[in-house]
Design a protein around this motif. Sequence first.
Motif, PDB file in Angstrom:
ATOM      1  N   ARG A  97      -7.792  31.477   0.520  1.00  0.00           N
ATOM      2  CA  ARG A  97      -7.546  32.811   1.084  1.00  0.00           C
ATOM      3  C   ARG A  97      -6.084  33.232   0.927  1.00  0.00           C
ATOM      4  O   ARG A  97      -5.512  33.892   1.787  1.00  0.00           O
ATOM      5  CB  ARG A  97      -7.962  32.878   2.551  1.00  0.00           C
ATOM      6  CG  ARG A  97      -9.429  32.574   2.796  1.00  0.00           C
ATOM      7  CD  ARG A  97      -9.760  32.656   4.279  1.00  0.00           C
ATOM      8  NE  ARG A  97     -11.029  32.025   4.589  1.00  0.00           N
ATOM      9  CZ  ARG A  97     -11.334  31.524   5.790  1.00  0.00           C
ATOM     10  NH1 ARG A  97     -10.454  31.612   6.786  1.00  0.00           N
ATOM     11  NH2 ARG A  97     -12.496  30.958   6.005  1.00  0.00           N
ATOM     12  N   GLU A  98      -5.486  32.843  -0.181  1.00  0.00           N
ATOM     13  CA  GLU A  98      -4.108  33.198  -0.477  1.00  0.00           C
ATOM     14  C   GLU A  98      -4.058  34.185  -1.627  1.00  0.00           C
ATOM     15  O   GLU A  98      -4.815  34.081  -2.597  1.00  0.00           O
ATOM     16  CB  GLU A  98      -3.303  31.944  -0.850  1.00  0.00           C
ATOM     17  CG  GLU A  98      -3.169  30.916   0.263  1.00  0.00           C
ATOM     18  CD  GLU A  98      -2.233  31.378   1.368  1.00  0.00           C
ATOM     19  OE1 GLU A  98      -1.352  32.224   1.093  1.00  0.00           O
ATOM     20  OE2 GLU A  98      -2.380  30.897   2.509  1.00  0.00           O
ATOM     21  N   TYR A 129      -4.432  44.429   5.515  1.00  0.00           N
ATOM     22  CA  TYR A 129      -5.083  43.121   5.461  1.00  0.00           C
ATOM     23  C   TYR A 129      -6.577  43.255   5.184  1.00  0.00           C
ATOM     24  O   TYR A 129      -7.176  44.317   5.367  1.00  0.00           O
ATOM     25  CB  TYR A 129      -4.866  42.346   6.766  1.00  0.00           C
ATOM     26  CG  TYR A 129      -5.463  42.979   8.007  1.00  0.00           C
ATOM     27  CD1 TYR A 129      -6.789  42.737   8.377  1.00  0.00           C
ATOM     28  CD2 TYR A 129      -4.707  43.812   8.831  1.00  0.00           C
ATOM     29  CE1 TYR A 129      -7.342  43.311   9.522  1.00  0.00           C
ATOM     30  CE2 TYR A 129      -5.238  44.381   9.965  1.00  0.00           C
ATOM     31  CZ  TYR A 129      -6.562  44.127  10.305  1.00  0.00           C
ATOM     32  OH  TYR A 129      -7.104  44.697  11.438  1.00  0.00           O
ATOM     33  N   VAL A 130      -7.150  42.139   4.742  1.00  0.00           N
ATOM     34  CA  VAL A 130      -8.594  41.994   4.612  1.00  0.00           C
ATOM     35  C   VAL A 130      -9.075  41.148   5.781  1.00  0.00           C
ATOM     36  O   VAL A 130      -8.534  40.066   6.047  1.00  0.00           O
ATOM     37  CB  VAL A 130      -8.968  41.325   3.271  1.00  0.00           C
ATOM     38  CG1 VAL A 130     -10.442  40.949   3.248  1.00  0.00           C
ATOM     39  CG2 VAL A 130      -8.634  42.243   2.114  1.00  0.00           C
ATOM     40  N   VAL A 135     -12.379  35.322  11.594  1.00  0.00           N
ATOM     41  CA  VAL A 135     -11.811  33.983  11.430  1.00  0.00           C
ATOM     42  C   VAL A 135     -10.490  33.994  10.691  1.00  0.00           C
ATOM     43  O   VAL A 135      -9.764  32.994  10.704  1.00  0.00           O
ATOM     44  CB  VAL A 135     -12.807  33.043  10.711  1.00  0.00           C
ATOM     45  CG1 VAL A 135     -14.057  32.855  11.560  1.00  0.00           C
ATOM     46  CG2 VAL A 135     -13.175  33.569   9.331  1.00  0.00           C
ATOM     47  N   ASP A 136     -10.155  35.102  10.035  1.00  0.00           N
ATOM     48  CA  ASP A 136      -8.894  35.144   9.301  1.00  0.00           C
ATOM     49  C   ASP A 136      -8.551  36.583   8.949  1.00  0.00           C
ATOM     50  O   ASP A 136      -9.429  37.457   8.918  1.00  0.00           O
ATOM     51  CB  ASP A 136      -8.988  34.309   8.017  1.00  0.00           C
ATOM     52  CG  ASP A 136      -7.613  33.861   7.513  1.00  0.00           C
ATOM     53  OD1 ASP A 136      -6.596  34.230   8.134  1.00  0.00           O
ATOM     54  OD2 ASP A 136      -7.569  33.153   6.488  1.00  0.00           O
ATOM     55  N   ARG A 137      -7.266  36.823   8.687  1.00  0.00           N
ATOM     56  CA  ARG A 137      -6.785  38.077   8.129  1.00  0.00           C
ATOM     57  C   ARG A 137      -5.906  37.744   6.939  1.00  0.00           C
ATOM     58  O   ARG A 137      -4.928  37.009   7.080  1.00  0.00           O
ATOM     59  CB  ARG A 137      -6.000  38.893   9.164  1.00  0.00           C
ATOM     60  CG  ARG A 137      -6.859  39.468  10.277  1.00  0.00           C
ATOM     61  CD  ARG A 137      -6.029  40.338  11.220  1.00  0.00           C
ATOM     62  NE  ARG A 137      -6.881  40.962  12.221  1.00  0.00           N
ATOM     63  CZ  ARG A 137      -6.433  41.832  13.144  1.00  0.00           C
ATOM     64  NH1 ARG A 137      -5.145  42.161  13.168  1.00  0.00           N
ATOM     65  NH2 ARG A 137      -7.270  42.361  14.033  1.00  0.00           N
ATOM     66  N   TRP A 163     -16.145  39.915   4.045  1.00  0.00           N
ATOM     67  CA  TRP A 163     -14.747  40.296   3.785  1.00  0.00           C
ATOM     68  C   TRP A 163     -14.673  41.818   3.775  1.00  0.00           C
ATOM     69  O   TRP A 163     -15.355  42.480   2.988  1.00  0.00           O
ATOM     70  CB  TRP A 163     -14.281  39.739   2.445  1.00  0.00           C
ATOM     71  CG  TRP A 163     -14.064  38.249   2.412  1.00  0.00           C
ATOM     72  CD1 TRP A 163     -14.800  37.304   3.064  1.00  0.00           C
ATOM     73  CD2 TRP A 163     -13.060  37.545   1.685  1.00  0.00           C
ATOM     74  NE1 TRP A 163     -14.320  36.055   2.779  1.00  0.00           N
ATOM     75  CE2 TRP A 163     -13.254  36.167   1.942  1.00  0.00           C
ATOM     76  CE3 TRP A 163     -12.035  37.940   0.831  1.00  0.00           C
ATOM     77  CZ2 TRP A 163     -12.449  35.188   1.368  1.00  0.00           C
ATOM     78  CZ3 TRP A 163     -11.222  36.968   0.263  1.00  0.00           C
ATOM     79  CH2 TRP A 163     -11.421  35.610   0.534  1.00  0.00           C
ATOM     80  N   THR A 164     -13.817  42.380   4.638  1.00  0.00           N
ATOM     81  CA  THR A 164     -13.713  43.823   4.782  1.00  0.00           C
ATOM     82  C   THR A 164     -12.283  44.287   4.542  1.00  0.00           C
ATOM     83  O   THR A 164     -11.348  43.782   5.181  1.00  0.00           O
ATOM     84  CB  THR A 164     -14.134  44.264   6.197  1.00  0.00           C
ATOM     85  OG1 THR A 164     -15.444  43.775   6.471  1.00  0.00           O
ATOM     86  CG2 THR A 164     -14.134  45.775   6.314  1.00  0.00           C
TER      87      THR A 164
END
Length: 251
Positions: A72-73, A21-22, A33-35, A13-14
């Motif tokens: 991831r919310e 965003y992360v 895979v996600d933002r 996680w960055t």
Amino acid sequence: HEAFISPDGTQVWTAVRGEDYVSVVSLETGEEVDRIETAKGPSKVVFSPDGEQAFVNHFDANELDVIDVASREVTDRIAVPEEAGASADEAISPDGEEIWLGHPMTGKTTVVNVGESAVETVLDTGARTNHPNFVTNEDGEELAYVTVGGEKKTLVYRRSEDDSEPEMVTEIENSGASPHGIWPSPDNTRIYVALQKSDAVDVIDTSTNEVINTLKVGQDPQALVYVAGADPEGGGQSNLTQQGIGKRIEN
């Protein structure tokens, strides 16, 4: 800005400071895979000890975002006082009860109560306050260490057990300029401070809170992470490089 591996060891996680965003990246594939959308200028991600929550501070917004790791919310947005300003770095206490935020532009440090989702206090720590981190010393004291770049000091506070402010224990004079990143050894007997403008790292004995050694490193060190057991079979130097140490400096 700074990236950390998720508690289950599957993702990185960055905090993408220039955006809002992360970025979540799979360690298996190397693909994003996600933002996770946050406030503007996310600066760092830290995870709770139980791995269920992530906390994101911001360089361009006065808030601390709380993220449910499984979904991831963003589940909460904790307001940070205007007097504190932008937060460059953060650390979560080993018991998961507090998050300390460093504010370089105002010289403040904010202490957040995680359970109450509220700010406990804002400390005046000094010009160019950089990174906080935590140690439980040999006497069982729960301490917070904060690097103050503009004053060439690392401050040591005793964490409060009630609603009172943390108590200042001592000021450590660093051996060089602009102390920045900070990280304890796993046994809490040492804490290491990156000296950004001296190309060095101070080694501090946490039983005496004195600098006992200074290590020369690469140029302009900022963040610092202690990785335990990284070279269990070797002599501790596998895959290390010199980063130009000892070469002639050119401007």
